[in-house]
Design an enzyme around this catalytic site. Structure first.
Site, short mmCIF file in Angstrom:
data_model
loop_
_atom_site.label_atom_id
_atom_site.label_comp_id
_atom_site.label_asym_id
_atom_site.label_seq_id
_atom_site.Cartn_x
_atom_site.Cartn_y
_atom_site.Cartn_z
N GLY A 11 0.80 -1.21 0.00
CA GLY A 11 0.00 0.00 0.00
C GLY A 11 0.84 1.27 0.00
O GLY A 11 0.31 2.37 -0.21
N GLY A 20 19.90 7.27 -7.13
CA GLY A 20 20.80 6.18 -6.80
C GLY A 20 22.08 6.72 -6.19
O GLY A 20 22.53 7.82 -6.53
N ASP A 45 17.86 5.84 -2.84
CA ASP A 45 18.23 4.43 -2.80
C ASP A 45 19.65 4.28 -2.27
O ASP A 45 20.59 4.85 -2.82
CB ASP A 45 18.13 3.82 -4.20
N TYR A 50 27.65 0.22 -0.38
CA TYR A 50 28.15 1.39 -1.09
C TYR A 50 29.15 2.19 -0.26
O TYR A 50 29.87 3.03 -0.79
CB TYR A 50 27.00 2.31 -1.51
N LYS A 80 19.92 -1.86 1.58
CA LYS A 80 20.06 -3.26 1.17
C LYS A 80 20.93 -4.04 2.14
O LYS A 80 21.93 -3.53 2.66
CB LYS A 80 20.67 -3.33 -0.24
N HIS A 113 20.37 -7.69 -1.20
CA HIS A 113 21.15 -7.10 -2.30
C HIS A 113 21.42 -8.11 -3.42
O HIS A 113 21.39 -7.75 -4.60
CB HIS A 113 22.47 -6.55 -1.74
#
Length: 325
Positions: A11, A20, A45, A50, A80, A113
Site C-alpha cells: 500500500g 541512486g 536508494d 556502497y 540493502k 542485495h
C-alpha cells in the site's frame, strides 16, 4: 502520462524516480542527496555495501525533522542487506547498522542485495587468494524469513529483492509471509528485462531499474563497449522530443511501469533526471527503444581467470544469471 509514484503491495507509494547512490564517493554523496531533495526527489536508494550511508544520513537529517524542509514521512528511503549478513542471526544487526548510519528509525524498503551469501564476518569482500569470493551457502529463503521479522518489529515497512531471477522470486513467494514488494535489477535499453518485468508484475511485485542509463562510469567498463547515452538512435529520439538522451530513456522506463534510480553527483543532471513527467513517448518510439535489447548485462562483477574476464560469482550455487531471466 505515467503517474509519479507506484503503489506497492504493502500500500506504500514509491516515487518512480529516485536518486541512486552507488559509486557516489564520500564528499560528493551528501551534496548530491541534499540537492536531490531540494529539487523535488522523494526517493533515495542506498546500500550498506556502497560505503556512503553515514554521509547520506547527514544529508537526510539536515533536510528532515521539526522546523525543517521535509518530514520523515515525505521521503522514501531504501537500503540493502549485504551478502556477508545473510545468516539469519546477522540480518537484524545489519539492518540496525544501516539505520544508525542513515540516522533513521525505520526504512521504507529493505532489499536483499543479491541471492548469493558470502562468508560471514566484517570483511565486505572476503576473497580467496585467486581473487574469487569466499562463499557461504545460507539459502536466500532462510535469509528472507529473518528479513520478515524486521517488518514485524517495525524496523522496515517493506522488504524486497535485488538481482533475483524469476525462479528465485518464485521460491521466495512460496515461503513468504510478507510478500516481496520490489525486485531491483539492472535494466536499460540494452537489457530490457521484458520477461522478468512481466513475471514480477503478474505477481504484484514492482520492478526497479538500477543503472537505467547504462552506468558508463562502471569501474570495469572497456573503451570499446557501447555507451547508451551516446547511441545515435537515442540521440535522434532525444532531438525529436526536444529532451536529453537520459530523459528519453527514463521516460521509456516509466511508461513500462519501471521505477528508476539513476545515480548522479552533478546538480544539473540530478534535476534533469527528475524532469520526465511533462512529455510522453509514442508507441512507435517505445517500440524503437525496445528494439535495442541485446540481453547485455553491464553490471555483473568480473574477475580475471586464465587471462580472460569472467563473471566473478558464476560458481556460486545461487548465482542468478544462469537462468534466462
Amino acid at each position: 502520462m505515467s503517474t509519479t509514484t507506484v503503489t506497492l503491495a504493502t500500500g506504500q507509494k514509491m516515487p518512480m524516480i529516485g536518486l541512486g547512490t552507488w559509486k557516489s564517493s564520500p564528499g560528493q554523496v551528501k551534496a548530491a542527496v541534499s540537492h536531490a531533495l531540494a529539487v523535488g526527489y522523494r526517493h533515495i536508494d542506498c546500500a550498506f555495501a556502497y560505503g556512503n550511508e553515514p554521509e547520506v544520513g547527514e544529508a537526510l537529517q539536515e533536510m528532515m525533522g521539526p522546523q525543517k524542509v521535509l518530514s520523515r514521512e515525505d521521503v522514501f528511503i531504501a537500503s540493502k542487506l549485504w551478502n556477508t549478513y545473510h545468516h539469519p542471526g546477522d540480518v537484524e544487526l545489519a539492518c540496525r547498522r544501516s539505520l544508525a548510519n542513515l540516522q533513521l528509525q525505520y526504512l521504507d524498503l529493505y532489499l536483499m542485495h543479491w541471492p548469493m551469501a558470502f562468508q560471514r564476518g566484517e570483511e565486505l569482500m572476503p576473497r580467496n587468494t585467486d581473487g574469487s569470493m569466499r562463499y557461504d551457502l545460507t539459502h536466500y529463503t532462510d535469509t528472507w524469513k529473518a528479513m520478515e521479522r524486521l517488518v514485524d518489529k517495525g524496523l522496515v515497512r517493506a522488504i524486497g529483492l535485488s538481482n533475483f531471477n524469476a525462479r528465485q522470486v518464485d521460491e521466495i513467494l512460496a515461503i513468504a509471509t510478507h510478500k516481496p514488494a520490489v525486485n531491483q535489477v539492472e535494466c536499460h535499453p540494452y537489457l530490457t528485462q521484458d520477461d522478468l518485468l512481466h513475471h514480477c508484475h503478474q505477481q504484484g511485485i514492482a520492478l526497479t531499474a538500477y543503472s537505467p542509463l547504462g552506468s558508463a562510469d562502471r569501474p570495469w567498463a572497456k573503451p570499446e563497449e557501447p555507451k547508451l547515452l551516446e547511441d545515435s538512435r537515442i540521440l535522434a529520439l532525444a532531438q525529436k522530443c526536444d529532451k536529453t538522451p537520459a530523459q528519453v530513456i527514463l521516460r521509456w522506463q516509466l511508461q513500462r511501469g519501471v521505477t528508476c534510480i539513476p545515480k548522479s553527483s552533478t546538480a544539473s543532471r540530478i534535476k534533469e533526471n527528475l524532469e520526465v513527467f511533462d512529455f510522453s513517448l509514442s508507441d512507435e518510439d517505445m517500440n524503437t527503444i525496445a528494439s535495442f535489447n541485446r540481453g547485455q548485462r553491464l553490471i555483473v562483477p568480473l574477475m580475471e581467470k586464465d587471462g580472460k574476464q569472467v563473471w566473478r560469482d558464476a560458481g556460486h550455487p545461487h548465482f542468478p544469471f544462469h537462468d534466462p531471466y
